[in-house]
Design a protein around this motif. Structure first.
Motif, PDB file in Angstrom:
ATOM      1  N   SER A  84       3.949  -7.067  21.261  1.00  0.00           N
ATOM      2  CA  SER A  84       3.791  -5.922  22.156  1.00  0.00           C
ATOM      3  C   SER A  84       2.928  -4.792  21.609  1.00  0.00           C
ATOM      4  N   VAL A  85       2.552  -4.863  20.341  1.00  0.00           N
ATOM      5  CA  VAL A  85       1.796  -3.736  19.784  1.00  0.00           C
ATOM      6  C   VAL A  85       0.412  -3.639  20.435  1.00  0.00           C
ATOM      7  N   SER A  86       0.028  -2.427  20.798  1.00  0.00           N
ATOM      8  CA  SER A  86      -1.237  -2.210  21.500  1.00  0.00           C
ATOM      9  C   SER A  86      -2.413  -2.263  20.525  1.00  0.00           C
ATOM     10  N   PRO A  87      -3.599  -2.563  21.049  1.00  0.00           N
ATOM     11  CA  PRO A  87      -4.792  -2.563  20.208  1.00  0.00           C
ATOM     12  C   PRO A  87      -4.990  -1.220  19.512  1.00  0.00           C
ATOM     13  N   GLN A  88      -4.714  -0.140  20.224  1.00  0.00           N
ATOM     14  CA  GLN A  88      -4.936   1.187  19.638  1.00  0.00           C
ATOM     15  C   GLN A  88      -4.030   1.427  18.435  1.00  0.00           C
ATOM     16  N   THR A  89      -2.757   1.054  18.604  1.00  0.00           N
ATOM     17  CA  THR A  89      -1.815   1.250  17.508  1.00  0.00           C
ATOM     18  C   THR A  89      -2.150   0.320  16.350  1.00  0.00           C
ATOM     19  N   LEU A  90      -2.543  -0.895  16.685  1.00  0.00           N
ATOM     20  CA  LEU A  90      -2.910  -1.844  15.643  1.00  0.00           C
ATOM     21  C   LEU A  90      -4.083  -1.318  14.811  1.00  0.00           C
ATOM     22  N   GLU A  91      -5.040  -0.755  15.507  1.00  0.00           N
ATOM     23  CA  GLU A  91      -6.215  -0.194  14.847  1.00  0.00           C
ATOM     24  C   GLU A  91      -5.829   0.944  13.901  1.00  0.00           C
ATOM     25  N   LYS A  92      -4.946   1.806  14.389  1.00  0.00           N
ATOM     26  CA  LYS A  92      -4.490   2.927  13.556  1.00  0.00           C
ATOM     27  C   LYS A  92      -3.819   2.427  12.300  1.00  0.00           C
ATOM     28  N   ILE A  93      -2.924   1.455  12.495  1.00  0.00           N
ATOM     29  CA  ILE A  93      -2.156   0.955  11.360  1.00  0.00           C
ATOM     30  C   ILE A  93      -3.077   0.252  10.368  1.00  0.00           C
ATOM     31  N   THR A  94      -4.041  -0.493  10.916  1.00  0.00           N
ATOM     32  CA  THR A  94      -5.017  -1.161  10.046  1.00  0.00           C
ATOM     33  C   THR A  94      -5.733  -0.148   9.166  1.00  0.00           C
ATOM     34  N   LYS A  95      -6.189   0.921   9.801  1.00  0.00           N
ATOM     35  CA  LYS A  95      -6.900   1.952   9.061  1.00  0.00           C
ATOM     36  C   LYS A  95      -5.981   2.678   8.088  1.00  0.00           C
ATOM     37  N   PHE A  96      -4.732   2.792   8.474  1.00  0.00           N
ATOM     38  CA  PHE A  96      -3.780   3.474   7.594  1.00  0.00           C
ATOM     39  C   PHE A  96      -3.576   2.676   6.317  1.00  0.00           C
ATOM     40  N   ILE A  97      -3.452   1.366   6.468  1.00  0.00           N
ATOM     41  CA  ILE A  97      -3.316   0.501   5.295  1.00  0.00           C
ATOM     42  C   ILE A  97      -4.551   0.645   4.414  1.00  0.00           C
ATOM     43  N   TRP A 149      -2.496  15.034   2.824  1.00  0.00           N
ATOM     44  CA  TRP A 149      -2.838  13.613   2.781  1.00  0.00           C
ATOM     45  C   TRP A 149      -2.938  13.044   4.185  1.00  0.00           C
ATOM     46  N   LEU A 150      -2.158  13.607   5.124  1.00  0.00           N
ATOM     47  CA  LEU A 150      -2.187  13.091   6.489  1.00  0.00           C
ATOM     48  C   LEU A 150      -3.423  13.603   7.229  1.00  0.00           C
ATOM     49  N   ARG A 151      -3.805  14.828   6.914  1.00  0.00           N
ATOM     50  CA  ARG A 151      -5.065  15.348   7.460  1.00  0.00           C
ATOM     51  C   ARG A 151      -6.233  14.533   6.913  1.00  0.00           C
ATOM     52  N   SER A 152      -6.099  14.131   5.670  1.00  0.00           N
ATOM     53  CA  SER A 152      -7.134  13.271   5.090  1.00  0.00           C
ATOM     54  C   SER A 152      -7.235  11.968   5.854  1.00  0.00           C
ATOM     55  N   PHE A 153      -6.072  11.434   6.232  1.00  0.00           N
ATOM     56  CA  PHE A 153      -6.101  10.186   7.010  1.00  0.00           C
ATOM     57  C   PHE A 153      -6.742  10.405   8.373  1.00  0.00           C
ATOM     58  N   ASP A 154      -6.383  11.498   9.028  1.00  0.00           N
ATOM     59  CA  ASP A 154      -6.997  11.817  10.329  1.00  0.00           C
ATOM     60  C   ASP A 154      -8.524  11.792  10.192  1.00  0.00           C
ATOM     61  N   TYR A 155      -8.999  12.430   9.135  1.00  0.00           N
ATOM     62  CA  TYR A 155     -10.434  12.508   8.879  1.00  0.00           C
ATOM     63  C   TYR A 155     -11.008  11.122   8.592  1.00  0.00           C
ATOM     64  N   PHE A 156     -10.289  10.387   7.758  1.00  0.00           N
ATOM     65  CA  PHE A 156     -10.700   9.024   7.407  1.00  0.00           C
ATOM     66  C   PHE A 156     -10.790   8.148   8.644  1.00  0.00           C
ATOM     67  N   PHE A 157      -9.808   8.293   9.527  1.00  0.00           N
ATOM     68  CA  PHE A 157      -9.789   7.476  10.742  1.00  0.00           C
ATOM     69  C   PHE A 157     -10.963   7.829  11.651  1.00  0.00           C
ATOM     70  N   LYS A 158     -11.240   9.114  11.737  1.00  0.00           N
ATOM     71  CA  LYS A 158     -12.314   9.566  12.632  1.00  0.00           C
ATOM     72  C   LYS A 158     -13.693   9.192  12.097  1.00  0.00           C
ATOM     73  N   GLY A 163     -14.380   7.485   8.885  1.00  0.00           N
ATOM     74  CA  GLY A 163     -14.525   6.390   7.936  1.00  0.00           C
ATOM     75  C   GLY A 163     -14.753   6.888   6.517  1.00  0.00           C
ATOM     76  N   ARG A 164     -14.844   8.205   6.359  1.00  0.00           N
ATOM     77  CA  ARG A 164     -15.050   8.790   5.017  1.00  0.00           C
ATOM     78  C   ARG A 164     -13.821   9.579   4.592  1.00  0.00           C
ATOM     79  N   ARG A 165     -13.682   9.743   3.277  1.00  0.00           N
ATOM     80  CA  ARG A 165     -12.599  10.573   2.763  1.00  0.00           C
ATOM     81  C   ARG A 165     -13.120  11.982   2.562  1.00  0.00           C
TER      82      ARG A 165
END
Lengths: 166, 166
Positions: free
Chosen positions: A110-123, B137-146, B148-150
């Motif tokens: 059930s996980v959405s593409p958007q959430t999957l993408e976030k989690i992927t990037k988080f890892i 660190w979470l703001r860093s992730f927000d930035y990283f997600f947006k 792709g850079r740290r």
DNA sequence: TTACTTTTTTAGATATACCTAACAAATCAA
DNA sequence: TTGATTTGTTAGGTATATCTAAAAAAGTAA
């Protein structure tokens, strides 16, 4: 257009175990599918008939079972969702592997593409961090989870001393 | 001992919407359950018959629908799982609320107590952090997600300068 | 090859979860 | 209060997903 037909969780599970068995043995057998799915072989037969009709597996009477290209494509999608969820739970949150495995199995459908993408990037964010180890903030969480307390933060103290606090 | 009978996802969903309607209107009505579950009223009637037989709802013919104490207990458990998952996805990972809502609905039926506990503590860890804002660190992730850079890390630079690097 | 064992399929049953169509009860309005 | 509308139930049907028991096919070993 495209109208990607939504499979039931159950069918996704069948595709997944067939995929796993194929990787291991070349082809999948009813008996092995039955064992991994924890259902009787007669249930497998009827599931295969449906998947066959939908063009996701090749299955001749009393013969081998293989995924079609489309079946494999879908199996890979599920597998990928599973792996990301598993890694997030076990590597980031430090959940016991057996529990993480079961949770990933439950969530993968059930996980959405958007959430999957976030989690992927988080890892990726955690595992490619400049420290090249489990980052400080995550170690802090481990400590917080274990003890309920936050570790004394050296960097914050340092920052305060040097910059004159804030 | 205890043998907590496992409900189907579907029945958990029914309990959940009945719970929500009860909080809003005092009692739930078939029509409203039907609307929230996106099924026909006849499907609701038959679901209620099952839930009734299992002692989870009170439902008199053509009358009101209410959760029994046991039904409410189970509804609350599902609700709690849902809320934790939703908060984690929306508040921590910054997933769009509508998507987070759907994902939480999908995952709430299978998430294990251990994982739920971890996530609960993770939210607490983030939201009671000393900064009293979204932690660095979470703001860093927000930035990283947006991007792709740290982001350039001020504290690391500071640490390196003062402590002589590592 | 024949007999035994294992594997797979079929037949038939149960339970969930949904639907449509027809009917019944309750509510609302004139 | 009666007639129309809304709401809820029943009857009967479909699809999924499972089971047991029996039959059939395939594999194995003497």
């Amino acid at each position: 257009m495209e109208e990607e037909k939504k499979l039931s969780s159950n069918k996704e599970d069948y595709l997944e175990v067939i995929f796993i068995l194929e990787k291991k043995n070349g082809v999948a057998r009813v008996k092995d599918i039955s064992r991994l799915m924890k259902v009787k072989t007669s249930s497998v037969t009827s599931a295969l008939n449906m998947l066959s009709k939908e063009g996701l597996v090749i299955h001749e009477r009393y013969g081998y079972v293989k995924l079609t290209p489309e079946g494999e494509r879908l199996a890979l999608k599920v597998r990928k969702r599973h792996n990301i969820l598993f890694r997030f739970l076990s590597e980031i949150l430090n959940i016991d592997p057996e529990v993480a495995e079961k949770d990933a199995c439950g969530m993968e459908h059930s996980v959405s593409p958007q959430t999957l993408e976030k989690i992927t990037k988080f890892i990726e964010f955690v595992e490619t961090c400049p420290e090249h180890t489990r980052p400080d903030w995550l170690r802090s969480f481990d400590y917080f989870f274990k003890t309920g307390r936050r570790p004394r933060c050296k960097i914050r103290k340092l920052k305060k001393d040097v910059l004159g606090g804030k």
